[in-house]
Scaffold this active site. Structure first.
Site, PDB file in Angstrom:
ATOM      1  N   PRO A 140      62.302  -3.145  40.384  1.00 47.90           N
ATOM      2  CG  PRO A 140      64.608  -3.897  40.150  1.00 47.90           C
ATOM      3  CD  PRO A 140      63.149  -4.437  39.628  1.00 47.90           C
ATOM      4  CB  ALA A 181      69.416  -2.194  42.675  1.00 51.55           C
ATOM      5  CG  ASN A 182      65.249  -0.410  46.873  1.00 51.61           C
ATOM      6  OD1 ASN A 182      66.201  -0.075  47.083  1.00 51.61           O
ATOM      7  ND2 ASN A 182      64.337   0.419  46.839  1.00 51.61           N
ATOM      8  NE  ARG A 183      67.666  -8.363  49.461  1.00 47.21           N
ATOM      9  CZ  ARG A 183      68.555  -9.022  49.066  1.00 47.21           C
ATOM     10  NH1 ARG A 183      68.528 -10.161  48.117  1.00 47.21           N
ATOM     11  NH2 ARG A 183      69.743  -9.154  49.816  1.00 47.21           N
ATOM     12  CB  VAL A 224      60.888   3.983  43.443  1.00 44.60           C
ATOM     13  CG1 VAL A 224      61.954   4.967  43.016  1.00 44.60           C
ATOM     14  CG2 VAL A 224      60.119   3.645  42.546  1.00 44.60           C
TER      15      VAL A 224
END
Lengths: 229, 229
Positions: A26, A38-40, A106
């Protein structure tokens, strides 16, 4: 069987002399020193591709967000936190790259300002966070016209449609799409199922890989991609 | 030396018959199936306190956000993602609790709505996320007047002032404050330095622990807290 054939294939070091640049994990976008957006992503798919490419003889650079994974010493690993840092690392390593695999999740957006000190909860009210767009690393890479560019799409619905749109919009060669709405594959799972979209004489083609271990999908991808290059 | 004395102390099982409820790790608040808002926390401090309390003979329930840590089988571990889930788990376990240690980095806020499908980037514009407050788990626990309540404060500035204000506002017995602006301690580090604030006949007292390994700080805390109860 297939796995033995892949192993034999890799022992021939088919990617010898190639340089692959891979992003994984991430990105983490600070709101203040404690909170973040954030992204998983566990990073497992990107790391597996890096290992498979290295095993096949490529020189591999792996730019990764914060994950709990180790990379073999043969891989040049660059650790970053934010999308901007990932973009800087990709730009500085984007020399004589044969294949760029953008597997990182991203963050599209980051807070307009990251507070230098922890924000205090002031009242019982809500809070509004203003976000701005992050640089599009994959689009930039495609615009260099210097490497074969492979993107990943983590979608929850209309997967094929979005994958094709992303391919056209970013001007890239391949999109690997996975359905992250399924609990049995994707994200922190060790398993995945990937639909590889690419164009053959202008016609959209799809190759389905898995369901299988991410390490196996990675080896299949690394065998498959050079053939459509 | 001190460590040997602590070990001897723990072998006497001073917490036998007590039930400790401990929270650890971050909470993760989904924006959509891919994006989330979270607080930085490795969970190491909370897990170390749970292990120290179990070693000292307590029955331990550990409610934890997503972390990459293992707990001993003697500990009852409940895994959660969001602050609301952590609150539900704490409420359902809040029976015959002697000591409640709120070590988790709970997100104060969560998105007003979590989108069921991945949000698509629509244009080159920014994005605004509306947040609402999460339940205050520690304040709720203190209001039950049923357990000795210990909070943690991760601050970057005016640490003592904020710790005292948090203690008064939430009506809790002890605040363990650490300075997360320092790179050498806190967050993903194995080390920490904690200032334990508590009241003795109405007068604020402070006990400084560390710098030391989080496992050592945890043993010191678990030895120290029952004495000020």
């Amino acid at each position: 069987d297939l796995l033995n054939r892949i192993d034999d294939h890799f022992n021939d070091k088919p990617l010898q002399g190639q340089r692959w640049l891979i992003t994984a994990g991430p990105t983490v976008e600070p709101i203040d020193p404690v909170r973040y957006l954030a992204n998983r992503s566990s990073g497992k798919m990107g790391f597996a591709i890096a290992e498979a490419a290295a095993k096949a003889g490529a020189e591999v650079v792996l730019v990764t967000g914060p994950v709990n994974l180790l990379a073999s010493s043969a891989i040049k690993r660059i650790d970053v936190q934010t999308a901007q840092q990932m973009f800087e690392a990709v730009k500085s390593e984007f020399k004589s790259i044969d294949t760029f695999v953008a597997c990182a999740a991203v963050s599209d957006y980051r807070p307009t300002e990251a507070a230098p000190q922890k924000l205090k909860k002031q009242s019982d009210n809500g809070l509004t966070i203003e976000l701005m767009q992050n640089p599009d690393i994959l689009k930039w890479a495609a615009e260099q016209n210097a490497a074969f560019c492979v993107g990943f799409a983590a979608e929850t619905n209309n997967i094929e449609e979005y994958a094709e749109a992303k391919m056209t919009k970013k001007g890239i060669n391949v999109i690997c799409a996975n359905d992250v709405s399924r609990k049995d594959i994707g994200f922190s799972s060790d398993n995945n199922e990937v639909s590889v979209y690419y164009k053959n004489n202008g016609a959209m083609q799809v190759e389905r890989l898995g369901p299988a271990l991410k390490t196996v999908i990675a080896q299949q991808l690394v065998s498959f991609l050079p053939g459509i290059k």
